[in-house]
Design a protein around this motif. Sequence first.
Motif, PDB file in Angstrom:
ATOM      1  N   VAL A 291      19.590  -2.658  -4.235  1.00  0.00           N
ATOM      2  CA  VAL A 291      18.433  -1.838  -3.861  1.00  0.00           C
ATOM      3  C   VAL A 291      17.198  -2.709  -3.989  1.00  0.00           C
ATOM      4  CG1 VAL A 291      19.463   0.379  -4.494  1.00  0.00           C
ATOM      5  CG2 VAL A 291      18.263  -0.957  -6.224  1.00  0.00           C
ATOM      6  N   THR A 292      16.256  -2.544  -3.035  1.00  0.00           N
ATOM      7  CA  THR A 292      15.023  -3.313  -3.044  1.00  0.00           C
ATOM      8  C   THR A 292      13.869  -2.399  -2.650  1.00  0.00           C
ATOM      9  OG1 THR A 292      16.225  -5.305  -2.366  1.00  0.00           O
ATOM     10  CG2 THR A 292      13.818  -5.333  -2.150  1.00  0.00           C
ATOM     11  N   ARG A 293      12.791  -2.503  -3.374  1.00  0.00           N
ATOM     12  CA  ARG A 293      11.571  -1.767  -3.036  1.00  0.00           C
ATOM     13  C   ARG A 293      10.450  -2.778  -2.865  1.00  0.00           C
ATOM     14  NH1 ARG A 293       8.347   2.835  -6.627  1.00  0.00           N
ATOM     15  NH2 ARG A 293       6.700   3.211  -5.073  1.00  0.00           N
ATOM     16  N   ALA A 294       9.848  -2.780  -1.644  1.00  0.00           N
ATOM     17  CA  ALA A 294       8.763  -3.709  -1.338  1.00  0.00           C
ATOM     18  C   ALA A 294       7.472  -2.920  -1.149  1.00  0.00           C
ATOM     19  CB  ALA A 294       9.082  -4.506  -0.077  1.00  0.00           C
ATOM     20  N   HIS A 295       6.338  -3.529  -1.556  1.00  0.00           N
ATOM     21  CA  HIS A 295       5.043  -2.844  -1.506  1.00  0.00           C
ATOM     22  C   HIS A 295       3.977  -3.862  -1.130  1.00  0.00           C
ATOM     23  CE1 HIS A 295       1.919   0.029  -2.517  1.00  0.00           C
ATOM     24  NE2 HIS A 295       1.329  -0.878  -3.302  1.00  0.00           N
ATOM     25  N   ASP A 296       3.160  -3.507  -0.110  1.00  0.00           N
ATOM     26  CA  ASP A 296       2.057  -4.379   0.310  1.00  0.00           C
ATOM     27  C   ASP A 296       0.985  -3.499   0.948  1.00  0.00           C
ATOM     28  OD1 ASP A 296       0.334  -6.274   1.238  1.00  0.00           O
ATOM     29  OD2 ASP A 296       1.879  -7.538   2.164  1.00  0.00           O
ATOM     30  N   VAL A 297      -0.086  -3.244   0.243  1.00  0.00           N
ATOM     31  CA  VAL A 297      -1.131  -2.329   0.705  1.00  0.00           C
ATOM     32  C   VAL A 297      -1.907  -2.907   1.882  1.00  0.00           C
ATOM     33  CG1 VAL A 297      -1.392  -1.239  -1.542  1.00  0.00           C
ATOM     34  CG2 VAL A 297      -2.745  -3.262  -1.005  1.00  0.00           C
ATOM     35  N   THR A 298      -1.811  -4.236   2.071  1.00  0.00           N
ATOM     36  CA  THR A 298      -2.565  -4.863   3.168  1.00  0.00           C
ATOM     37  C   THR A 298      -1.768  -4.979   4.452  1.00  0.00           C
ATOM     38  OG1 THR A 298      -1.850  -7.080   2.495  1.00  0.00           O
ATOM     39  CG2 THR A 298      -3.860  -6.209   1.470  1.00  0.00           C
ATOM     40  N   ALA A 299      -0.479  -4.658   4.411  1.00  0.00           N
ATOM     41  CA  ALA A 299       0.369  -4.801   5.587  1.00  0.00           C
ATOM     42  C   ALA A 299       0.426  -3.496   6.360  1.00  0.00           C
ATOM     43  CB  ALA A 299       1.767  -5.244   5.180  1.00  0.00           C
ATOM     44  N   ALA A 300       0.954  -3.613   7.569  1.00  0.00           N
ATOM     45  CA  ALA A 300       1.080  -2.407   8.388  1.00  0.00           C
ATOM     46  C   ALA A 300       2.056  -1.423   7.763  1.00  0.00           C
ATOM     47  CB  ALA A 300       1.527  -2.796   9.800  1.00  0.00           C
ATOM     48  N   ILE A 301       3.151  -1.989   7.215  1.00  0.00           N
ATOM     49  CA  ILE A 301       4.105  -1.146   6.496  1.00  0.00           C
ATOM     50  C   ILE A 301       3.782  -1.305   5.019  1.00  0.00           C
ATOM     51  CG2 ILE A 301       6.517  -0.714   6.029  1.00  0.00           C
ATOM     52  CD1 ILE A 301       7.208  -1.947   8.711  1.00  0.00           C
ATOM     53  N   ALA A 302       3.186  -0.308   4.433  1.00  0.00           N
ATOM     54  CA  ALA A 302       2.697  -0.437   3.052  1.00  0.00           C
ATOM     55  C   ALA A 302       3.819  -0.428   2.034  1.00  0.00           C
ATOM     56  CB  ALA A 302       1.694   0.679   2.747  1.00  0.00           C
ATOM     57  N   GLU A 303       4.885   0.304   2.293  1.00  0.00           N
ATOM     58  CA  GLU A 303       5.956   0.413   1.306  1.00  0.00           C
ATOM     59  C   GLU A 303       7.281   0.523   2.019  1.00  0.00           C
ATOM     60  OE1 GLU A 303       6.913   2.862  -2.843  1.00  0.00           O
ATOM     61  OE2 GLU A 303       5.071   3.215  -1.706  1.00  0.00           O
ATOM     62  N   GLN A 304       8.307  -0.103   1.412  1.00  0.00           N
ATOM     63  CA  GLN A 304       9.631  -0.124   2.037  1.00  0.00           C
ATOM     64  C   GLN A 304      10.702  -0.053   0.956  1.00  0.00           C
ATOM     65  OE1 GLN A 304      10.753  -3.779   4.090  1.00  0.00           O
ATOM     66  NE2 GLN A 304      11.536  -2.582   5.807  1.00  0.00           N
ATOM     67  N   PHE A 305      11.768   0.724   1.190  1.00  0.00           N
ATOM     68  CA  PHE A 305      12.895   0.851   0.257  1.00  0.00           C
ATOM     69  C   PHE A 305      14.177   0.572   1.023  1.00  0.00           C
ATOM     70  CE2 PHE A 305      16.343   3.211  -1.727  1.00  0.00           C
ATOM     71  CZ  PHE A 305      16.246   2.795  -3.048  1.00  0.00           C
ATOM     72  N   ILE A 306      14.980  -0.364   0.506  1.00  0.00           N
ATOM     73  CA  ILE A 306      16.228  -0.751   1.167  1.00  0.00           C
ATOM     74  C   ILE A 306      17.378  -0.598   0.178  1.00  0.00           C
ATOM     75  CG2 ILE A 306      17.493  -2.604   2.318  1.00  0.00           C
ATOM     76  CD1 ILE A 306      14.816  -3.831   3.082  1.00  0.00           C
ATOM     77  N   ALA A 307      18.453   0.059   0.568  1.00  0.00           N
ATOM     78  CA  ALA A 307      19.684   0.181  -0.214  1.00  0.00           C
ATOM     79  C   ALA A 307      20.821  -0.377   0.620  1.00  0.00           C
ATOM     80  CB  ALA A 307      19.957   1.623  -0.599  1.00  0.00           C
TER      81      ALA A 307
END
Length: 466
Positions: A291-307
């Motif tokens: 499982v991975t959770r990515a977060h970037d407030v400056t990107a177009a996709i601010a948050e992403q969760f991958i399982a």
Amino acid sequence: MAGGTDRPAIRAAVIAVIAAIAMTCPAAADTLAGSLALAYENNPQVNAQRAILRQQDEAVPRALSGYRPRVTGTANIGGQFTWQSVNVGPGQQASSHAWTQPRSIGAQVQQTLFNGFQTGNNTRTAESQVMAARETLRTIEQQVLLDAATAYMNVLRDAAVLEVQRSNVRVLGETLRQTRDRFNVGEVTRTDVAQAQAQLAAGQSQLLGAESTLVTSKATYRRVIGVEPGRLAPGMPVDRLSPRTLPAAIAEGEAMNPAVTAAMYGVDVAALQVKVSEGVLYPVVTLTGSVTRAHDVTAAIAEQFIALGQVGVTVPIYQGGVEYANIRAAKENLGQTRLTLATTRDQARANVVQAWGQHEAAKAQVQAAQEQVTASEVALNGVREEARVGQRTTLDVLNAQQALVNARVALVTAQRDRVVFSYTVLFAVGRLGPQTLGLPTPIYDPMVHYQQVRDAWGGVRTPDGR
């Protein structure tokens, strides 16, 4: 003569197995059993081997780890600057740049489902290695107990020999005095005086040698048992604990001697190593989840969760032939360990036969030496009486006195051998342990540490808190 007053004390010391140095109420450490118990508890060689066994115990949880999942965690944080230039028309370009701050956190779990039975065979290999290490520990324990019994009896023997030599010097000194008195009145010649002086000098030399030997024996006692010897009680043989017949002793030695049983476990280890080597030819199946959770407030996709969950299969096809060479080598090693087992059994049989023969000879030598002492005492008294009436010379008396001393030393040595070889028989058949001897000491149980660490999933502290 002075020898008449010293003889009963010396004879009592010899017959009672060096009772001249025994206490009326010895402490536990001053008995043979007490000294063996101290060696069992404190001998550094034994304790070092116990530590080696505890290290070997850890091979089992190490092998069992192949059945358990592997979990890893990841975390990332950083900054990324991007600049790019694009063509927007003939001779025209536009540029852009971006600054992002990606952050992510994740975890991965991997479980081996099949690896050619390597984990199971590795576990059984580790267990066999632990059993072999236990037998090696039993070998060391028995060897130290035999060394302790030998050191104990050597101190008793050498102390008794020293007493015999001291009494001999006193008797020879009195003989020299009387010979000089007789020379002064004309009954003997100067040659007789010289002979008495020479024998006294020889006796003093033997006394100094006995003192040196006793010092060496005490040093060995201190090294093996860990304390200085006090006033030691007489040691007794342990015939009652041995097999009744030589064939029974041979059969037990070939089956129960710890060197033999350790070699048997060595064969098991080698056979399992062949299976482990063959296991690398099988495919490996693994189950992986992450499982991975990515977060970037400056990107177009601010948050992403991958399982992610997947099953992977790895099939070995050819690795240059190394796996086949390892299998062949493992099979040759198995053949070697089987031959080693046969050699070890033969050696165990030879040791039993040798120890048995030495023990039987020692028992016969004790009886013969006792008869020799009695006959030498009678002969010395007769020579002295004959010398008083002029039928024997001073040299005859001195020779008879030396023959008696030699007989007493031989009896002390035979009685020491009688005890030591009874312990040697127990060692050869594999019975020389604290349980068999009934030693007054706690018995080291290797299963305690093994059970404490076998199923441990984690932790860096040893069971004793280190």
